[in-house]
Design a protein around this motif. Sequence first.
Motif, PDB file in Angstrom:
ATOM      1  N   THR A 117      40.915  31.637   7.363  1.00  0.00           N
ATOM      2  CA  THR A 117      40.248  32.495   7.974  1.00  0.00           C
ATOM      3  C   THR A 117      39.263  31.214   9.126  1.00  0.00           C
ATOM      4  N   SER A 121      38.124  32.323  12.549  1.00  0.00           N
ATOM      5  CA  SER A 121      37.038  32.543  12.997  1.00  0.00           C
ATOM      6  C   SER A 121      36.381  31.442  13.965  1.00  0.00           C
ATOM      7  N   SER A 133      35.765  41.322  10.133  1.00  0.00           N
ATOM      8  CA  SER A 133      35.490  41.261   8.246  1.00  0.00           C
ATOM      9  C   SER A 133      35.269  42.584   8.011  1.00  0.00           C
ATOM     10  N   LYS A 137      34.127  38.837   4.503  1.00  0.00           N
ATOM     11  CA  LYS A 137      35.716  38.871   4.281  1.00  0.00           C
ATOM     12  C   LYS A 137      36.900  39.071   5.547  1.00  0.00           C
ATOM     13  N   LEU A 138      37.002  38.021   6.142  1.00  0.00           N
ATOM     14  CA  LEU A 138      37.868  38.132   6.823  1.00  0.00           C
ATOM     15  C   LEU A 138      39.424  39.287   6.327  1.00  0.00           C
TER      16      LEU A 138
END
Length: 410
Positions: A117, A121, A133, A137-138
């Motif tokens: 991530t 990101s 997300s 959370k991605l």
Amino acid sequence: MVRKSFLLLAAGILLLLTACTGQKPQPQEEPPASRTVALTVWGAEEDEALLNELFASFQQQYAGQADFEITYQPQSESGCKDALLAGLEGGPDVFAFADDQLAALAAAGALAPLEDTAAVSSANLPAAVEAASVDGKLYAYPLTADNGYFLYYNKAYFSDEDVQSFNRLVEAAAEAGKLVTMDWSSAWYVYAFFGNTGMEVRINDDGITNTCTWNNSEGPIRGVDVAQAMLDIAASPGFANRVDTDFLAGVQDGSVAAGVSGVWNAVAVEEAWGENTGAAKLPTFTCAGQEIQMASFSGCKLIGVNAYSPEAEWAARLAEWITSENGQARRFAVRGQGPSNIRAANSPEVQSSPAIAALLAQSEFSQLQRVGGKFWDPVTEFAGNMALGNPDGVPLQEQLDRLVEGVKAR
């Protein structure tokens, strides 16, 4: 002589050891055969050539590590969720979809949180990371940051002043014997009239139902004021309610001189209008004696990896490749779509695009599309009746009350 005796002694010892163990010297093993990795990818029909190009470069990048069989299948990004959830375990390994489907896909177990991530990101615009997300959370790889709309116009027919007001725009189009188009059959576009009025629509915390106040009967801007403003626009001979494909067809045949659309049409519009191509944020519209800035939904296109993919590791690598800086730069060059990748978005080519500049100007008046599934049909029904001029004369408040009831339904 001593050397010869030593060699004979060594050979004798080797024969003795072989005889004692009963083993023969083992032949050197053959290198393992390259494994075949089969991946199925869903993407927009318009992306077929681009995706096949990226598949070829991916296979070149990982040549020798596996033999790849990558199959492309056309699938609308807007309809991806329903198609995928109809047969998840037999679905594609990699797929493109609009960000408003993310929460439902994650809740259904179609997507697993990404592992790397931090890298994803840091490489992408914060708004795109947010769109990819759920609860911090991605779950997917950002692909574009341009899923919004703005105004295209032909500079041969409109002045800079004309494009500041939608009402003036359609008036000028009528004077020139041309049309301004907008798709009122899509609630996605209709949000433009309500978004900056103080009324709201949003999904509730349950992730299913909506809150909607578009039927407000009090305040400086009421629901019926917006409905009347839409009727006033629809009454102009310079306006036409047209879906996106018909907007582009009108641009190409010369009947359409302006319209609300997105960056996916940038290349085709520029090919048709050449140096007369103009793009700007959405204009204001006249409502209850005021000029209201038109709003817009914004969003991103994402690339997901099927949680049930038997080749999850390679599927993730392919998703990363498609959404990489080079992949997104190539997407902009071929399809005119705005990158979510920060380095690609800051390139001189992207920064000089009229369509991207207009989208960025409109971003001040946009919000991420976060509505439940019951939003679409009631708004489409209402707006379609406005486009026809409310031929049956049903009171506007009654229609808005029905719209809100439908949007808020479970």
